[in-house]
Design an enzyme around this catalytic site. Structure first.
Site, PDB file in Angstrom:
ATOM      1  N   GLY A  29       5.206   0.241   5.280  1.00  0.00           N
ATOM      2  CA  GLY A  29       4.221  -0.840   5.225  1.00  0.00           C
ATOM      3  C   GLY A  29       4.114  -1.550   6.550  1.00  0.00           C
ATOM      4  O   GLY A  29       4.661  -1.089   7.548  1.00  0.00           O
ATOM      5  N   ASN A  30       3.383  -2.641   6.566  1.00  0.00           N
ATOM      6  CA  ASN A  30       3.211  -3.400   7.812  1.00  0.00           C
ATOM      7  C   ASN A  30       3.103  -4.891   7.508  1.00  0.00           C
ATOM      8  O   ASN A  30       3.098  -5.301   6.350  1.00  0.00           O
ATOM      9  CB  ASN A  30       1.982  -2.877   8.575  1.00  0.00           C
ATOM     10  CG  ASN A  30       0.703  -3.040   7.792  1.00  0.00           C
ATOM     11  OD1 ASN A  30       0.256  -4.150   7.551  1.00  0.00           O
ATOM     12  ND2 ASN A  30       0.120  -1.920   7.376  1.00  0.00           N
ATOM     13  N   ARG A  31       3.018  -5.680   8.561  1.00  0.00           N
ATOM     14  CA  ARG A  31       3.105  -7.133   8.432  1.00  0.00           C
ATOM     15  C   ARG A  31       1.778  -7.842   8.198  1.00  0.00           C
ATOM     16  O   ARG A  31       1.716  -9.057   8.276  1.00  0.00           O
ATOM     17  CB  ARG A  31       3.718  -7.725   9.710  1.00  0.00           C
ATOM     18  CG  ARG A  31       5.147  -7.334   9.937  1.00  0.00           C
ATOM     19  CD  ARG A  31       5.674  -8.044  11.181  1.00  0.00           C
ATOM     20  NE  ARG A  31       7.004  -7.606  11.528  1.00  0.00           N
ATOM     21  CZ  ARG A  31       8.114  -8.044  10.916  1.00  0.00           C
ATOM     22  NH1 ARG A  31       8.050  -8.929   9.961  1.00  0.00           N
ATOM     23  NH2 ARG A  31       9.295  -7.586  11.306  1.00  0.00           N
TER      24      ARG A  31
END
Ligand code: C5P
Length: 231
Positions: A29-31
């Protein structure tokens, strides 16, 4: 008071990050928080548009009044939702952080530590949803779509580097507007402010000075509106 310049327009906004599962408990995932996409959606409703957000993982954001939300997890799910919704959308804004890659396969049960050997994860490229939407419009499959907006999060110490990357991205993706965010330490991700540039397909460029994501949304919609009302 706000302009009602988007009255009668149908708008699709992607927001947040995609999550690409590895096994039943893990994902890549990412921020991305989804804040910029939700700010655009809220303001677009206030300016008269009918708005659907295709939301990946976001910070726990309240759904703005009058906004329809379609929740998705993976890039593939986001792709399906965007393609379906863009068939009726005048404006498509892709503010989501779509994972560039996903694991080749999803393990049915939790991946074990094994003999403490680090495991490598084979990846495949995800489809570029923005590029696909532009292509479909070129092929006449999206008869009502008039403005397609992409985002580019660029790192780089020099403004020149950021803009050089952004210009080539606009040429590659051929969207109508590209919102360029300078990212890095304390910039853009998970914070309430943003800065960058707005690049138009006709070569016009303008700076987006450091401001709240709400003010940024208003500048982006001004540019969308000007494309709508000049084409
Ligand atoms: O190439 P890059 O990931 O920087 O492009 C960013 C833009 O493209 C954003 O608007 C993002 O939402 C969109 N994108 C997409 N599908 C991908 C990757 C990016 O729609 N697989």
């Amino acid at each position: 008071s706000l302009p009602r310049d988007l009255t009668g327009c149908t708008l699709v906004v992607t927001a947040g990050g995609t999550r690409e599962p590895l096994d039943p408990v893990r994902f890549l995932g990412n921020r991305s928080s989804g804040k910029q996409g939700f700010a655009l959606a809220r303001l677009a409703v206030q300016r008269g548009a009918s708005v659907t957000v295709v939301a990946g993982a976001t910070a726990e954001l309240p759904v703005p009044a009058g906004v329809r939300v379609v929740n998705v997890t993976t890039a593939e799910q986001m792709r399906k939702a965007v393609h379906q919704l863009s068939e009726r959308a005048d404006i498509v804004i892709m503010a989501a952080a779509v994972a560039d890659f996903r694991p080749v396969s999803v393990a049915e049960s939790k991946i074990k530590k094994g003999n403490d050997e680090p495991t490598s994860i084979p990846l495949v490229k995800n489809p570029d949803i923005l590029a696909e939407v532009v292509k479909r419009r070129d092929q006449g499959e999206l008869p009502v779509t008039r403005v397609i907006v992409g985002f580019a999060a660029e790192t780089g110490d020099e403004q020149g580097d950021v803009l050089t990357h952004a210009r080539s991205k606009l040429n590659r993706k051929r969207c109508d507007l590209l919102v360029v965010n300078a990212v890095g330490e304390g910039k853009a991700f998970e914070v309430d402010s943003n800065m960058g540039w707005l690049l138009k397909a006709d070569g016009t460029e303008s700076a987006l000075p450091l401001s709240s994501k709400n003010l940024m949304a208003s500048r982006i919609l001004d540019a969308v509106s000007s494309v709508l009302h000049t084409s």
